[in-house]
Design an enzyme around this catalytic site. Structure first.
Site, PDB file in Angstrom:
ATOM      1  CG  ASP A 126      19.666  30.210   1.163  1.00  0.00           C
ATOM      2  OD1 ASP A 126      19.546  29.760   2.314  1.00  0.00           O
ATOM      3  OD2 ASP A 126      20.274  31.269   0.907  1.00  0.00           O
ATOM      4  CG  ASP A 162      20.363  19.875   3.573  1.00  0.00           C
ATOM      5  OD1 ASP A 162      20.889  20.859   3.022  1.00  0.00           O
ATOM      6  OD2 ASP A 162      19.201  19.908   4.051  1.00  0.00           O
TER       7      ASP A 162
END
Ligand SMILES: C[S@@+](CC[C@H](N)C(=O)[O-])C[C@H]1O[C@@H](n2cnc3c(N)ncnc32)[C@H](O)[C@@H]1O
Length: 222
Positions: A126, A162
């Site tokens: 996260d 990402d």
């Protein structure tokens, strides 16, 4: 709920039921102390121990376990339903060199001895974009200090994301802590991959690729 209950009886899952207490339970519901004993008591060998932290469904650990039968892999995540998928696959495929631990990464030093771990993979954690949450990022200094405590000196941490701000934050943290960056590449798929292992795509990586996100990778030495 079914998935969470099922892992209670899986022989390849060890659970820290109450995150505030430093105890692990095995598939018989017995308290088990594995600190310093993951190799001998879980894997029954002395091979290298590799952690996949925030493993989700355990895609990376599963693929690596098949690729490197001479190493032991442990997927770590706090969510039982996610661990269910990886641990069930490992049981179905009779993979003996992979197990799963449900625990919070904040607490890992309770469950591993100093220098017990050889290598760490962290994929698509996260990002916690808000500055006030920066300390919750798995590459924040406090987390890296924990990794240093449980890893052999010079162990490698692999980090794939990402999220470019998280990626750059990780590089900066590594530099500020005086650690050595081993490899750093933004947009890894823009050229042929230099390591075959980078080709493993997790549940989250596949979702990001569908959404045309780019994938970045850094490895550094503890
Ligand atoms: C975005 S998912 C990525 C999962 C997997 N690595 C993948 O790429 O598909 C992040 C995972 O981190 C786990 N996680 C987040 N914070 C954690 C913590 N402090 N301790 C343990 N697991 C955590 C979540 O439960 C979730 O499965």
């Amino acid at each position: 709920m079914f998935k969470i209950r099922s892992i209670d009886s899986f022989p390849n899952v060890f659970q820290n039921e109450h995150f505030t207490k430093p105890f692990l339970k095995d598939f018989e519901g017995k308290e088990i102390d594995l600190k310093g004993k993951w190799r001998s008591d879980v894997f029954k060998n002395q091979n290298a121990l590799v952690l996949e932290l925030a493993c989700g469904k355990g895609d990376y650990a599963l693929a690596l376990a098949k690729k490197f039968p001479g190493k032991n892999f442990l997927g770590v995540d706090s969510k039982g339903a996610r661990i269910f998928t990886g641990s069930k696959t490992a049981l179905d495929q009779k993979l003996g060199n992979i197990a799963f631990a449900r625990m919070r990464i904040e607490n890992i030093i309770n469950f591993f001895n100093e220098g017990e771990v050889d290598e760490i993979w962290i994929t698509f954690p996260d990002p916690f974009p808000n500055k006030k949450d920066a300390k919750r990022r798995l590459s924040a200094p406090k987390f890296i200090e924990r990794y240093k405590l449980i890893c052999k000196p010079g162990a490698t941490v692999h980090f794939k994301t990402d999220d470019l701000p998280l990626f750059r934050f990780t590089k900066q943290t590594v530099e500020e802590l005086g650690l050595k960056t081993l490899y750093y590449k933004e947009v890894i798929y823009s050229a042929p991959l230099e390591f075959e292992e980078l080709n493993i795509q997790t549940y989250y990586e596949k979702k990001h690729l569908v959404n045309a996100r780019t994938i970045n990778y850094i490895s550094f030495q503890l």
